[in-house]
Design an enzyme around this catalytic site. Structure first.
Site, PDB file in Angstrom:
ATOM      1  N   ARG A  40       0.819  -1.222   0.000  1.00 31.07           N
ATOM      2  CA  ARG A  40       0.000   0.000   0.000  1.00 31.07           C
ATOM      3  C   ARG A  40       0.855   1.276   0.000  1.00 31.07           C
ATOM      4  O   ARG A  40       0.442   2.297   0.552  1.00 31.07           O
ATOM      5  CB  ARG A  40      -0.948   0.030   1.207  1.00 31.07           C
ATOM      6  CG  ARG A  40      -2.053  -1.012   1.143  1.00 31.07           C
ATOM      7  CD  ARG A  40      -3.048  -0.781   2.268  1.00 31.07           C
ATOM      8  NE  ARG A  40      -3.942  -1.916   2.415  1.00 31.07           N
ATOM      9  CZ  ARG A  40      -4.459  -2.314   3.580  1.00 31.07           C
ATOM     10  NH1 ARG A  40      -4.146  -1.682   4.688  1.00 31.07           N
ATOM     11  NH2 ARG A  40      -5.272  -3.335   3.632  1.00 31.07           N
ATOM     12  N   ARG A  44      -3.379   6.328   0.996  1.00 32.59           N
ATOM     13  CA  ARG A  44      -3.962   7.493   1.670  1.00 32.59           C
ATOM     14  C   ARG A  44      -3.028   8.240   2.607  1.00 32.59           C
ATOM     15  O   ARG A  44      -3.355   9.335   3.057  1.00 32.59           O
ATOM     16  CB  ARG A  44      -5.211   7.052   2.451  1.00 32.59           C
ATOM     17  CG  ARG A  44      -6.375   6.647   1.573  1.00 32.59           C
ATOM     18  CD  ARG A  44      -7.508   6.075   2.400  1.00 32.59           C
ATOM     19  NE  ARG A  44      -7.164   4.762   2.952  1.00 32.59           N
ATOM     20  CZ  ARG A  44      -7.896   4.110   3.852  1.00 32.59           C
ATOM     21  NH1 ARG A  44      -8.991   4.682   4.326  1.00 32.59           N
ATOM     22  NH2 ARG A  44      -7.536   2.924   4.273  1.00 32.59           N
ATOM     23  N   ARG A  53      -7.815  11.375  -4.961  1.00 29.33           N
ATOM     24  CA  ARG A  53      -9.046  10.731  -4.506  1.00 29.33           C
ATOM     25  C   ARG A  53     -10.158  11.726  -4.229  1.00 29.33           C
ATOM     26  O   ARG A  53     -11.350  11.385  -4.349  1.00 29.33           O
ATOM     27  CB  ARG A  53      -8.772   9.900  -3.250  1.00 29.33           C
ATOM     28  CG  ARG A  53      -8.194   8.542  -3.544  1.00 29.33           C
ATOM     29  CD  ARG A  53      -9.239   7.561  -4.080  1.00 29.33           C
ATOM     30  NE  ARG A  53     -10.093   7.055  -3.001  1.00 29.33           N
ATOM     31  CZ  ARG A  53     -11.367   7.340  -2.837  1.00 29.33           C
ATOM     32  NH1 ARG A  53     -11.971   8.123  -3.707  1.00 29.33           N
ATOM     33  NH2 ARG A  53     -12.058   6.825  -1.830  1.00 29.33           N
ATOM     34  N   ASP A  89      -6.778  -2.997  -7.027  1.00 25.37           N
ATOM     35  CA  ASP A  89      -7.392  -3.593  -5.852  1.00 25.37           C
ATOM     36  C   ASP A  89      -7.646  -5.063  -6.126  1.00 25.37           C
ATOM     37  O   ASP A  89      -7.937  -5.434  -7.272  1.00 25.37           O
ATOM     38  CB  ASP A  89      -8.720  -2.885  -5.520  1.00 25.37           C
ATOM     39  CG  ASP A  89      -9.228  -3.248  -4.138  1.00 25.37           C
ATOM     40  OD1 ASP A  89      -9.991  -4.238  -4.024  1.00 25.37           O
ATOM     41  OD2 ASP A  89      -8.859  -2.582  -3.166  1.00 25.37           O
ATOM     42  N   TYR A 167     -14.533 -12.395   0.744  1.00 28.11           N
ATOM     43  CA  TYR A 167     -15.175 -11.104   0.493  1.00 28.11           C
ATOM     44  C   TYR A 167     -16.491 -11.283  -0.268  1.00 28.11           C
ATOM     45  O   TYR A 167     -17.489 -10.604   0.012  1.00 28.11           O
ATOM     46  CB  TYR A 167     -14.255 -10.194  -0.314  1.00 28.11           C
ATOM     47  CG  TYR A 167     -13.281  -9.394   0.517  1.00 28.11           C
ATOM     48  CD1 TYR A 167     -13.733  -8.410   1.390  1.00 28.11           C
ATOM     49  CD2 TYR A 167     -11.913  -9.595   0.414  1.00 28.11           C
ATOM     50  CE1 TYR A 167     -12.844  -7.658   2.148  1.00 28.11           C
ATOM     51  CE2 TYR A 167     -11.017  -8.851   1.164  1.00 28.11           C
ATOM     52  CZ  TYR A 167     -11.493  -7.882   2.028  1.00 28.11           C
ATOM     53  OH  TYR A 167     -10.608  -7.145   2.775  1.00 28.11           O
TER      54      TYR A 167
END
Length: 370
Positions: A40, A44, A53, A89, A167
């Site tokens: 990652r 963010r 974003r 992703d 998921y």
């Protein structure tokens, strides 16, 4: 000047690679410095990523090659990292199978119609054209290879089949994945049917990433720790092995470079020995296992990646330096890729990541020269 759109299609004539540290260590070759990257690393914690974003939905960034390329390059511009990883992703695979997913702020990914029973498997799109459904990822990889200008290798990735299955059934994140595990106990054949479908798509997807320009591949089995040894052997390990074998076979058959592959099965510290014997060149690990124990279980024939606790980046520089040096010394200067034991957290300070990268490089040079 050739446009970004045109560059997405130019899958050859890449600039020569200037830093091949991570590729050499993955293949077991001697390196003068320990390579380092972080899961990652495009994310963010970077203000420039948050700026992108703020103007674009998460999956819009994933599906727009120029945006995915831009955020992939952001950490490479800031830090002396030894690899880039394409921004995407793991859930693009369930999307390619026809499932609808929304990324909800503060909650993460939410499936609008998760799988509730084996009857729902017939609603999945089968025999999909992976190039058509996931071509935007391939275009982003090709564009990024050109834009990197050979600075560092580019990593492609996919989610592991058990993690994707979890998921798809849970409909989002879960601390127990109990709905998905219920399938393993109640619907054994349907579970294997879904896992086999996922393996087929993942293999084609990973091979497509190499065709597009990826120089290293990682498979994220992020929910391995939920399973435990017996269930992991039955519902994860065997499929992870199939992925590795089939990807390498298909690359060789297509006369493409057989790139190194990394498996990261978070929480599966109980299976490190097994993971080191299913064909992957690198075994990644989280922070819950001592490096010396890991090295003893894996040996020196397979490269290890990991495993600093991401929360260590909150520590003072003095303590952070001590933790990094201890980790590096225990793993050793060869057949080792430094990384966090999981993805960097959104509130981490970029300066701390920079310190992490510099400390690994500087301390590993000392180890190599002694």
């Amino acid at each position: 000047m050739i446009s970004d759109q045109d560059l997405c299609k130019v899958r050859d004539h890449y600039p020569p690679l200037k830093n091949d540290l991570i590729l050499r260590v993955a293949r077991g070759q001697h390196t003068e410095v320990i390579p380092v990257w972080t899961m990652r690393q495009a994310g963010r914690y970077l203000p420039e990523f948050r700026e992108v974003r703020s103007q674009n939905d998460f999956f819009t960034v994933c599906r727009t090659p120029s945006l995915a390329c831009e955020v992939t390059l952001q950490p490479i511009r800031r830090f002396n990292l030894d690899a880039a990883i394409i921004f995407s992703d793991i859930l693009v695979v369930p999307q390619a199978l026809g499932m609808n997913i929304e990324m909800i702020p503060g909650k993460g990914p939410i499936f609008t119609s998760p799988l509730e029973s084996p009857d729902d498997l017939k609603e999945l799109d089968r025999n999909i054209d992976v190039d058509e459904r996931l071509g935007y990822v391939f275009d982003a990889i090709t564009l990024t290879r050109h834009k990197l200008k050979g600075q560092v290798p580019l990593i492609g990735f996919a989610g592991g089949p058990w993690t994707l299955m979890a998921y798809m059934i849970e409909g989002g994140g879960s601390s127990t994945m109990s709905k998905a595990k219920k399938w393993l106990y109640r619907y054994e054949e349907a579970s294997h049917q879904l896992l086999r479908l996922l393996v087929d798509v993942i293999v084609e997807y990973l091979v497509g990433q190499v065709k597009a320009g990826a120089q290293l591949l990682q498979v994220f089995e992020s929910h391995a720790g939920i399973l435990g040894p017996d269930m992991f052997d039955k519902y994860s390990l065997t499929y992870l092995q199939q992925i590795c074998q089939k990807v390498k076979h298909n690359l060789e058959a297509a006369k493409l470079e057989v790139v190194p592959m990394i498996v990261f099965a978070k929480g599966a510290h109980y299976a490190l020995h097994q993971l080191s014997n299913i064909g992957y060149d690198v075994v990644g690990m989280d922070w819950t296992i001592d490096p010396e124990v890991a090295r003893n279980k894996i040996g020196h024939e397979v490269t290890i990646q990991g495993n600093l606790d991401p929360c260590t980046l909150y520590a003072s520089k003095t303590e952070l330096e001590e933790k990094i040096q201890k980790m590096v010394k225990k793993f050793g200067a060869q057949r080792y890729i430094a990384n966090l034991g999981h993805g960097i957290y959104p509130d981490a300070e970029p300066a701390q990541l920079d310190f992490f990268v510099r400390t690994v490089h500087e301390y590993s040079k000392k180890l190599t020269n002694t």
